[in-house]
Scaffold this active site. Structure first.
Site, PDB file in Angstrom:
ATOM      1  N   SER A 148     102.956 -21.719  19.443  1.00 34.03           N
ATOM      2  CA  SER A 148     102.730 -22.025  18.048  1.00 34.03           C
ATOM      3  C   SER A 148     102.268 -23.524  18.080  1.00 34.03           C
ATOM      4  CB  SER A 148     103.926 -21.818  17.012  1.00 34.03           C
ATOM      5  OG  SER A 148     103.427 -22.390  15.984  1.00 34.03           O
ATOM      6  N   TYR A 161     112.089 -24.661  14.335  1.00 35.19           N
ATOM      7  CA  TYR A 161     110.945 -23.834  14.829  1.00 35.19           C
ATOM      8  C   TYR A 161     110.171 -24.652  15.876  1.00 35.19           C
ATOM      9  CZ  TYR A 161     106.904 -20.408  15.088  1.00 35.19           C
ATOM     10  OH  TYR A 161     106.263 -19.508  15.221  1.00 35.19           O
ATOM     11  N   LYS A 165     109.362 -24.033  20.033  1.00 32.04           N
ATOM     12  CA  LYS A 165     108.239 -23.752  20.412  1.00 32.04           C
ATOM     13  C   LYS A 165     107.776 -24.963  21.468  1.00 32.04           C
ATOM     14  CE  LYS A 165     106.967 -20.064  18.780  1.00 32.04           C
ATOM     15  NZ  LYS A 165     107.131 -18.795  19.706  1.00 32.04           N
TER      16      LYS A 165
END
Length: 264
Positions: A148, A161, A165
């Site tokens: 991402s 998050y 990633k």
């Protein structure tokens, strides 16, 4: 010119994709099938997989849909073995897994952090670890991880998050170093892509416009944008590329979905 175009062909290859029931995983599976690959489709929902498999077969390719929970090590190992048994070989693995709900850092619990690393790092590496012994038999083995943009751009609300990633991005580099020269390992790092999860946001015209305005290319990405990048990294077209994270994000330097959390 023909030699360049033919390098994107995947005839005679078998690709296994997780998260293949919808969104980026499903469209990537179709892109690989369009290029000539047979595909193994993994996700938790059999009905979604069956729909994608039907589209793959309509392209004249074989499809093996296997309902598999990426969080279950035994199920993942069994799915990889079934793929090789049924289709005879394995050349490409595309790992589409992950996600995390944006939260202010002080409300990001240990459990939230652990779950982000479980879904964004561990599940993908688990699939790869099971696949590598079979990929060693291919003369054009490739692993593609879906990362991402938030793994390398900044914005409020993404500590869980984004950290997951970012860890995945470096795992790609480390894997490439360890699996050279037989298996190439790369990642695609999407920005805001119009999948089912983003459709809720994009349904609001004001929010959609704000998202587009904050993106240098002035639009939201599509699953086709990501599938094209996956095909490039999976195919011989990228045979001199490994250890790379390919950003497909509209040119972002910072997130275009900053959370409106107040200063502390």
């Amino acid at each position: 010119m023909d030699a360049v175009m033919s390098s994107f062909r995947m005839d005679g290859r078998v690709a296994l994709l997780s998260g293949a029931g919808r969104g980026i995983g499903a469209r990537s599976a179709l892109a690989l099938a369009e290029a000539g690959a047979d595909v193994v489709l993994l996700s938790r929902t059999q009905s979604q997989l069956d729909g994608v498999a039907e589209q793959v077969r309509a392209l004249g390719r074989r499809a093996l849909p296997l309902a598999t929970d990426a969080a279950d090590p035994d199920a993942v190992a069994a799915a990889v073995e079934r793929a090789v048994t049924d289709l005879g070989r394995l050349d490409v693995v595309v790992s589409v897994t992950g996600g995390s709900t944006p939260k202010p850092f002080l409300k990001t619990s240990d459990r939230s952090l652990a779950m982000s690393f479980e879904t964004n790092v561990i599940q993908g590496l688990r699939l790869v670890r099971n696949a590598v012994p079979h990929l060693l038999g291919s003369d054009a083995a490739s692993i593609v991880m879906i990362s991402s943009a938030i793994g390398h751009v900044v914005g409020r609300g993404y500590v869980g998050y984004g950290s997951g990633k970012a860890a995945l991005d470096h795992a790609v580099r480390l894997l490439a170093a360890e699996l050279n020269p037989k298996i190439r390992v790369n990642a695609v790092a999407p920005g805001a892509i119009l999948t089912e999860s983003l459709e809720v946001v994009a349904a609001d015209p004001a929010m959609k416009q704000a998202l587009e305005d904050a993106t240098p290319l002035q639009r939201i990405g599509t699953v086709e944008d990501i599938a094209a990048a996956v095909l490039y990294l999976a195919s011989p077209a990228s045979s001199y590329v490994t250890g790379q994270v390919l950003a497909v994000d509209g040119g972002l330097a910072v997130t275009n979905m900053d959370m409106p959390f107040p200063d502390l």
